[in-house]
Design an enzyme around this catalytic site. Sequence first.
Site, PDB file in Angstrom:
ATOM      1  N   ARG A 168       5.891  20.792  -3.862  1.00  0.00           N
ATOM      2  CA  ARG A 168       4.569  20.146  -3.759  1.00  0.00           C
ATOM      3  C   ARG A 168       4.464  18.844  -4.555  1.00  0.00           C
ATOM      4  NH1 ARG A 168       2.467  25.483  -4.127  1.00  0.00           N
ATOM      5  NH2 ARG A 168       2.088  26.275  -2.032  1.00  0.00           N
ATOM      6  N   LYS A 188       4.900   3.898  -0.669  1.00  0.00           N
ATOM      7  CA  LYS A 188       5.037   4.417   0.709  1.00  0.00           C
ATOM      8  C   LYS A 188       6.348   5.173   0.816  1.00  0.00           C
ATOM      9  CE  LYS A 188       2.216   1.260   3.442  1.00  0.00           C
ATOM     10  NZ  LYS A 188       2.213   0.217   4.491  1.00  0.00           N
ATOM     11  N   GLU A 218      11.724 -10.746   3.866  1.00  0.00           N
ATOM     12  CA  GLU A 218      10.555 -10.186   3.156  1.00  0.00           C
ATOM     13  C   GLU A 218      10.081 -11.139   2.050  1.00  0.00           C
ATOM     14  OE1 GLU A 218       8.914  -7.492   4.096  1.00  0.00           O
ATOM     15  OE2 GLU A 218      10.339  -6.341   5.298  1.00  0.00           O
ATOM     16  N   LYS A 222       3.735  -8.625  -4.032  1.00  0.00           N
ATOM     17  CA  LYS A 222       3.467  -7.292  -3.472  1.00  0.00           C
ATOM     18  C   LYS A 222       2.593  -6.479  -4.427  1.00  0.00           C
ATOM     19  CE  LYS A 222       4.740  -3.239  -1.220  1.00  0.00           C
ATOM     20  NZ  LYS A 222       5.596  -2.501  -0.357  1.00  0.00           N
ATOM     21  N   GLU A 235      -3.742   1.289   1.597  1.00  0.00           N
ATOM     22  CA  GLU A 235      -3.845   0.507   2.832  1.00  0.00           C
ATOM     23  C   GLU A 235      -5.135   0.786   3.594  1.00  0.00           C
ATOM     24  OE1 GLU A 235      -0.109  -0.393   4.829  1.00  0.00           O
ATOM     25  OE2 GLU A 235      -1.198  -0.505   6.711  1.00  0.00           O
ATOM     26  N   ARG A 262      -4.003  -4.367   1.975  1.00  0.00           N
ATOM     27  CA  ARG A 262      -2.571  -4.040   2.006  1.00  0.00           C
ATOM     28  C   ARG A 262      -1.976  -4.230   3.403  1.00  0.00           C
ATOM     29  NH1 ARG A 262       0.812   0.817  -0.998  1.00  0.00           N
ATOM     30  NH2 ARG A 262       2.799   0.260  -0.056  1.00  0.00           N
ATOM     31  N   HIS A 317       8.889  -3.772  14.070  1.00  0.00           N
ATOM     32  CA  HIS A 317       9.214  -2.347  14.265  1.00  0.00           C
ATOM     33  C   HIS A 317       9.516  -2.058  15.736  1.00  0.00           C
ATOM     34  CE1 HIS A 317       7.098  -0.776  10.355  1.00  0.00           C
ATOM     35  NE2 HIS A 317       8.261  -1.300  10.122  1.00  0.00           N
ATOM     36  N   HIS A 358      16.292  -3.893  10.099  1.00  0.00           N
ATOM     37  CA  HIS A 358      14.878  -4.122   9.757  1.00  0.00           C
ATOM     38  C   HIS A 358      14.577  -5.578   9.402  1.00  0.00           C
ATOM     39  CE1 HIS A 358      10.869  -3.172   8.296  1.00  0.00           C
ATOM     40  NE2 HIS A 358      11.153  -3.786   7.157  1.00  0.00           N
TER      41      HIS A 358
HETATM   42  N1  GLY Z   1       5.910  -2.510   3.344  1.00  0.00           N
HETATM   43  C1  GLY Z   1       4.505  -2.687   3.437  1.00  0.00           C
HETATM   44  C2  GLY Z   1       3.757  -1.933   2.408  1.00  0.00           C
HETATM   45  O1  GLY Z   1       4.334  -1.404   1.493  1.00  0.00           O
HETATM   46  O2  GLY Z   1       2.552  -1.843   2.489  1.00  0.00           O
END
Ligand code: GLY
Length: 386
Positions: A140, A162, A204, A249, A259, A263, A274, A286
């Site tokens: 968990r 993420k 990126e 970032k 998000e 974001r 994608h 990618h």
């Molecule tokens: N790779 C996009 C984000 O982390 O929101």
Amino acid sequence: MSRRPSGSTGAPRRNSSPETREIPLAHDIVMPGYSITISPGILESAGIVVHAAARAHRYAIVTDINVAARFGQRLLESFDPLPAQLFTFAGGEEYKTRDSWARLTDDIAEAGFGRDCAIVSLGGGVTTDLAGFVAATYMRGVPVAHVPTSLLAMVDASVGGKAGVDIPAGKNLVGAFHQPCSVIVDPLVLESLPRQELRAGFAEVLKHGVIADAPFFDRMARAIPQLAQPGGEAGHAMLEAVRRGIAIKCDIVRRDEREEGIRAVLNFGHTLGHAIELVSHFAIPHGEAVAIGMVLEARLAERTGVAEQGTRDRIANALAAAGLPTAVPADLSANALIAATRADKKARGGTVRYALPRRVGAMAGEESGWTIPVDDAAVHEVLAGR
Ligand code: GLY
């Protein structure tokens, strides 16, 4: 960024207590609940930094077989005398799957790791996402630390929590937000990164310039052609790519961790990117797919009146100078690409929403949650080169 007070740049003393070892001079970026430590040479001390952030009973290092061969032993030694063990999977986006997640989870469980363990990812974006998802779900949820070894993972995947895997219907459709306890970035590891992977990271880095910082975009556009050459990775420009790329970032993730708004701008280039990855069955990696996606989505922004004219060319020129592709390969059908965009997590009520630039350095859509609905017809036109 602040300076860490300790001062040694040497390797840690082996077998001393982790609490008393010195670590290299570092720049830290502080995020809610964790720090990102950026320092050339920090890999040799990564175990100490992880241990300071998460005092686990045992550390499970998740890495792919290629990265394990390059850096696995060095990371293991950095934990000495703390108990740490490597768990490997086959590398590549095609292995960012539920099967890999299940196998790694079973291996860690069979090795007797309990709730008092922590997971450490060592590798690129696939590893960060996969190991993060193992950590988010194991017992968990146990802590995860990231030690990114690709430029892409440093400036993007390791920051922001993420985690997840791909499924046949689309990329990253199963996952979780699971913030790391620590991110440890050693820019020196980029020296052994294959050129193609380094270039993918520049996509990126340039994306972050488009999103938030036009002067940074321009400096990177000038520096990257040289950085992308063999032996061109050392020095100030590469450090700036890493530090400023991460800082941009972090600024966005701090404002919107899950998000729900801004974001989404980090997905610039990713909706069509994608789709290109999926339709090419991951033959296009990618970073390259995102480069093509950025050019297409910038054109989409121009055509829909969102972006200043010239935005697409400025972005395409910088990406091309970095050695990245800027056009969709002819064998990928427009219909298949558009169908694939429907799996995007930003699609709402059947309409695909895009994160689009207003110009280099600023994103559009503040008034509509930072994404803009775009009809398939406009995407068809752009894919047809109009
Ligand atoms: N790779 C996009 C984000 O982390 O929101």
